[in-house]
Design an enzyme around this catalytic site. Structure first.
Site, PDB file in Angstrom:
ATOM      1  CG  HIS A  36      -4.255   0.378  -8.083  1.00 29.21           C
ATOM      2  ND1 HIS A  36      -5.567   0.352  -7.688  1.00 29.21           N
ATOM      3  CD2 HIS A  36      -3.620   1.262  -7.269  1.00 29.21           C
ATOM      4  CE1 HIS A  36      -5.710   1.204  -6.681  1.00 29.21           C
ATOM      5  NE2 HIS A  36      -4.557   1.748  -6.396  1.00 29.21           N
TER       6      HIS A  36
ATOM      7  CG  HIS B 211      -2.071   0.856   1.288  1.00 30.55           C
ATOM      8  ND1 HIS B 211      -2.453   1.655   0.247  1.00 30.55           N
ATOM      9  CD2 HIS B 211      -2.941   1.142   2.303  1.00 30.55           C
ATOM     10  CE1 HIS B 211      -3.499   2.380   0.604  1.00 30.55           C
ATOM     11  NE2 HIS B 211      -3.812   2.103   1.860  1.00 30.55           N
TER      12      HIS B 211
ATOM     13  CG  ASP C 186       2.937   4.328  -4.039  1.00 23.42           C
ATOM     14  OD1 ASP C 186       2.979   5.447  -3.535  1.00 23.42           O
ATOM     15  OD2 ASP C 186       2.142   3.442  -3.687  1.00 23.42           O
TER      16      ASP C 186
HETATM   17  N1  CMC Z   1       4.576  -7.212 -10.217  1.00 19.36           N
HETATM   18  C1  CMC Z   1       4.440  -8.410 -10.804  1.00 19.36           C
HETATM   19  N2  CMC Z   1       3.287  -9.075 -10.920  1.00 19.36           N
HETATM   20  C2  CMC Z   1       2.210  -8.490 -10.375  1.00 19.36           C
HETATM   21  C3  CMC Z   1       2.273  -7.231  -9.749  1.00 19.36           C
HETATM   22  C4  CMC Z   1       3.508  -6.588  -9.690  1.00 19.36           C
HETATM   23  N3  CMC Z   1       3.644  -5.395  -9.119  1.00 19.36           N
HETATM   24  N4  CMC Z   1       1.050  -6.893  -9.317  1.00 19.36           N
HETATM   25  C5  CMC Z   1       0.238  -7.901  -9.654  1.00 19.36           C
HETATM   26  N5  CMC Z   1       0.943  -8.866 -10.295  1.00 19.36           N
HETATM   27  C6  CMC Z   1       0.419 -10.111 -10.875  1.00 19.36           C
HETATM   28  C7  CMC Z   1       0.032 -11.085  -9.783  1.00 19.36           C
HETATM   29  O1  CMC Z   1       1.110 -11.898  -9.411  1.00 19.36           O
HETATM   30  C8  CMC Z   1      -1.079 -11.831 -10.461  1.00 19.36           C
HETATM   31  O2  CMC Z   1      -0.491 -12.734 -11.380  1.00 19.36           O
HETATM   32  P1  CMC Z   1      -1.166 -14.203 -11.639  1.00 19.36           P
HETATM   33  O3  CMC Z   1      -2.491 -13.903 -12.261  1.00 19.36           O
HETATM   34  O4  CMC Z   1      -0.202 -14.884 -12.552  1.00 19.36           O
HETATM   35  O5  CMC Z   1      -1.271 -14.844 -10.289  1.00 19.36           O
HETATM   36  C9  CMC Z   1      -1.791 -10.771 -11.287  1.00 19.36           C
HETATM   37  O6  CMC Z   1      -0.788  -9.786 -11.560  1.00 19.36           O
HETATM   38  C10 CMC Z   1      -2.953 -10.137 -10.598  1.00 19.36           C
HETATM   39  O7  CMC Z   1      -2.493  -9.514  -9.403  1.00 19.36           O
HETATM   40  P2  CMC Z   1      -3.214  -9.586  -8.014  1.00 19.36           P
HETATM   41  O8  CMC Z   1      -2.196  -9.963  -6.977  1.00 19.36           O
HETATM   42  O9  CMC Z   1      -4.463 -10.394  -8.097  1.00 19.36           O
HETATM   43  O10 CMC Z   1      -3.621  -8.077  -7.822  1.00 19.36           O
HETATM   44  P3  CMC Z   1      -4.178  -7.427  -6.493  1.00 19.36           P
HETATM   45  O11 CMC Z   1      -5.292  -6.554  -6.913  1.00 19.36           O
HETATM   46  O12 CMC Z   1      -4.451  -8.432  -5.445  1.00 19.36           O
HETATM   47  O13 CMC Z   1      -2.926  -6.560  -5.993  1.00 19.36           O
HETATM   48  C11 CMC Z   1      -1.419  -4.789  -5.675  1.00 19.36           C
HETATM   49  C12 CMC Z   1      -2.790  -5.197  -6.206  1.00 19.36           C
HETATM   50  C13 CMC Z   1      -1.272  -3.273  -5.748  1.00 19.36           C
HETATM   51  C14 CMC Z   1      -1.295  -5.213  -4.191  1.00 19.36           C
HETATM   52  C15 CMC Z   1      -0.330  -5.495  -6.523  1.00 19.36           C
HETATM   53  O14 CMC Z   1      -0.450  -5.093  -7.862  1.00 19.36           O
HETATM   54  C16 CMC Z   1       1.067  -5.223  -5.996  1.00 19.36           C
HETATM   55  O15 CMC Z   1       1.520  -5.908  -5.075  1.00 19.36           O
HETATM   56  N6  CMC Z   1       1.794  -4.203  -6.586  1.00 19.36           N
HETATM   57  C17 CMC Z   1       3.099  -3.837  -6.084  1.00 19.36           C
HETATM   58  C18 CMC Z   1       2.959  -2.987  -4.830  1.00 19.36           C
HETATM   59  C19 CMC Z   1       2.498  -1.586  -5.154  1.00 19.36           C
HETATM   60  O16 CMC Z   1       3.001  -0.932  -6.061  1.00 19.36           O
HETATM   61  N7  CMC Z   1       1.526  -1.107  -4.356  1.00 19.36           N
HETATM   62  C20 CMC Z   1       1.017   0.276  -4.472  1.00 19.36           C
HETATM   63  C21 CMC Z   1      -0.397   0.338  -4.916  1.00 19.36           C
HETATM   64  S1  CMC Z   1      -0.860   2.012  -5.387  1.00 19.36           S
HETATM   65  C22 CMC Z   1      -0.873   2.900  -3.914  1.00 19.36           C
HETATM   66  C23 CMC Z   1      -2.014   2.559  -3.076  1.00 19.36           C
HETATM   67  O17 CMC Z   1      -3.134   3.039  -3.346  1.00 19.36           O
HETATM   68  O18 CMC Z   1      -1.819   1.777  -2.110  1.00 19.36           O
END
Ligand code: CMC
Length: 446
Positions: free
Chosen positions: A324, A285, A380
């Site tokens: 995201h 986050h 970010d």
């Molecule tokens: N790098 C590589 N792969 C990713 C990433 C990433 N940053 N984000 C998602 N994926 C992949 C994930 O592994 C999954 O792959 P698969 O379908 O093969 O299992 C697919 O994309 C879908 O992702 P998800 O985990 O279901 O997505 P989510 O909605 O649960 O997670 C997130 C959203 C923001 C937690 C995630 O994208 C992440 O961890 N990003 C990196 C951390 C980050 O930049 N966070 C800041 C968010 S913006 C500020 C805020 O509002 O907090």
């Protein structure tokens, strides 16, 4: 509609017509049919409770780990269309607010629902600015932290400690009390943050200067040394104000959900903000901006980017600052941030890390792994580069997110408190643990 009152089941023989705003469900275990009302493309989870195999059953619930498809509230604060990359506070596009507004004006909008008139803005600014001082005992509190304590840990603790200084804050259903705590929270978050920063440097605390704007005063408390009057660089002051606008609110994210959930127990707002700040601290986050900078340092140079991305695709790590939960398109905030970065570089010099970031973005946006998963840079991705160029250490990055988000947290908290449908937050579970069994004495356990 009362969510605790399930809609009456349709008679089993009735066939719903296609034109009704309802969902027809057939329970194949029993052959019974149900008609569930639809409003705003949504059904009420409590309407599923009537679906039972036999009398005495608890009834059906919905399973949604991480709330990926569950609305927990009706809100009128922020609108996001993640597919189109749209973000609006109270109906105003983020791009217009960032271009024409100020943070304090935006915070007023988020909290009150309308942009302030000139008089309202003057009054609001006066009250926020006149609540920036913190009790001297908080300084003693900060002095107890180790020199290398993370500023987010110090912020979480000191904002929680404010609840002990303002017992009147427990009067949460009194609008005057809520207004007072709002002034205090928005006024004092920069002071707590700046004092945490000065503590980590071992520098004397710099007190608020009420003559300065909200962002300039924050810069003053962070960076003033021997000068009698601090003068902020106007480009940096405006850049910080825009970054504050972009981070002010973002509907039902992890920290707002913490704010609403903890606040739903009717605890005072300082304790709830401490919980929300803790939620923001995590690297998935608000801690992502810090993690991005560490990642760029880790990559080291432009030529190492392809190998790093290969590791991401192999599942070794995540690409921080990408992806995201709601944006499946370019995060509109990231676009604005990228633009600000160059304005800050014009004043402070180009951050060499930008070339690594641009290469990461270029490769990722052309790569099928990221395209197929609709992973784009989020807010970010570029903020850390700006903060670093402005002289902030990486540990301060999440703090720079928490300060402006305070307005959004309070707006979400107040909306929750005043919503007659809301109650103490308490999800259900699907229990798959051990069945009932008898206690075994310690001598008889294997
Ligand atoms: N790098 C590589 N792969 C990713 C990433 C990433 N940053 N984000 C998602 N994926 C992949 C994930 O592994 C999954 O792959 P698969 O379908 O093969 O299992 C697919 O994309 C879908 O992702 P998800 O985990 O279901 O997505 P989510 O909605 O649960 O997670 C997130 C959203 C923001 C937690 C995630 O994208 C992440 O961890 N990003 C990196 C951390 C980050 O930049 N966070 C800041 C968010 S913006 C500020 C805020 O509002 O907090």
């Amino acid at each position: 509609m009362n969510p605790s009152k399930p809609a009456a089941a349709a008679a089993p023989e009735e066939t719903p017509t296609a034109t009704r705003d309802s969902l027809s469900i057939t329970d194949n275990r029993t052959g019974r049919k149900y008609e569930i009302p639809i409003k705003h493309d949504t059904i009420r989870a409590m309407d599923l409770r009537q679906i039972k195999v036999k009398d005495g059953d608890f009834g059906m619930i919905s399973y949604d780990p991480a709330f990926t498809n569950t609305a927990s509230c009706i809100s009128r604060v922020t609108f996001i269309d993640g597919d189109k990359g749209i973000l609006e506070y109270r109906g105003y596009p983020i791009e217009e607010l960032a271009e024409k507004g100020t943070y304090l004006e935006t915070a007023y909008l988020i909290l009150h629902g309308e942009l302030p008139t000139r008089t309202q803005l003057e009054d609001w600014t006066y009250h926020v600015i006149h609540h920036t001082f913190i009790h001297e005992s908080i300084k003693k509190f900060l002095d107890g932290f180790h020199y290398d304590a993370h500023p987010m840990g110090m912020l979480i603790s000191t904002v929680a400690a404010l609840s002990t200084f303002y017992p009147d804050a427990k009067d949460i259903f009194n609008p005057d009390s809520r207004r007072k705590q709002t002034y205090r929270l928005i006024g004092k978050m920069p002071t707590l943050s700046a004092f945490a920063y000065r503590h980590s440097l071992g520098m004397p605390y710099a007190y608020p200067d009420n003559d300065l704007t909200y962002p300039a005063n924050f810069l003053n408390m962070l960076f003033r040394t021997t000068e009698l009057k601090y003068h902020a660089n106007p480009t940096l002051e405006r850049a910080l104000d825009i970054l504050f606008i972009l981070h002010a609110e973002h509907e039902q994210n992890c920290s707002s959900t913490a704010m609403r959930g903890v606040g739903s127990s009717h605890v005072d707002p300082y304790s709830a903000i401490a919980a929300a700040t803790a939620a923001l601290y995590g690297p998935l986050h608000g801690g992502a901006n810090e993690a991005v900078l560490r990642m760029l340092v880790d990559i080291g140079s432009v030529d190492k980017v392809p190998a790093y991305i290969k590791g991401v695709k192999a599942g070794e790590r995540k690409l921080m600052g990408f992806g995201h939960r709601v944006y499946k398109n370019y995060d509109p905030r990231a676009r604005i941030v990228k633009h600000i970065a160059y304005e800050v570089f014009d004043v402070m010099g180009r951050n060499p890390m930008i070339d690594i970031a641009l290469e990461v973005e270029r490769i990722a946006l052309e790569d099928d792994y990221f395209i197929s998963r609709r992973l784009y840079p989020n807010v970010d991705f570029y903020t850390g580069l700006i903060y670093q160029s402005m002289g902030f250490p990486v540990t301060m990055f999440p703090v720079l997110f928490a300060i402006p988000r305070t307005a959004g947290w309070i707006a979400q908290w107040e909306e929750m408190l005043l919503d007659p449908e809301q109650k103490i937050s308490r999800p259900r579970q699907v229990y798959l643990g051990a069945a009932r069994r008898s206690y075994v004495g310690i001598d008889n356990r294997s």
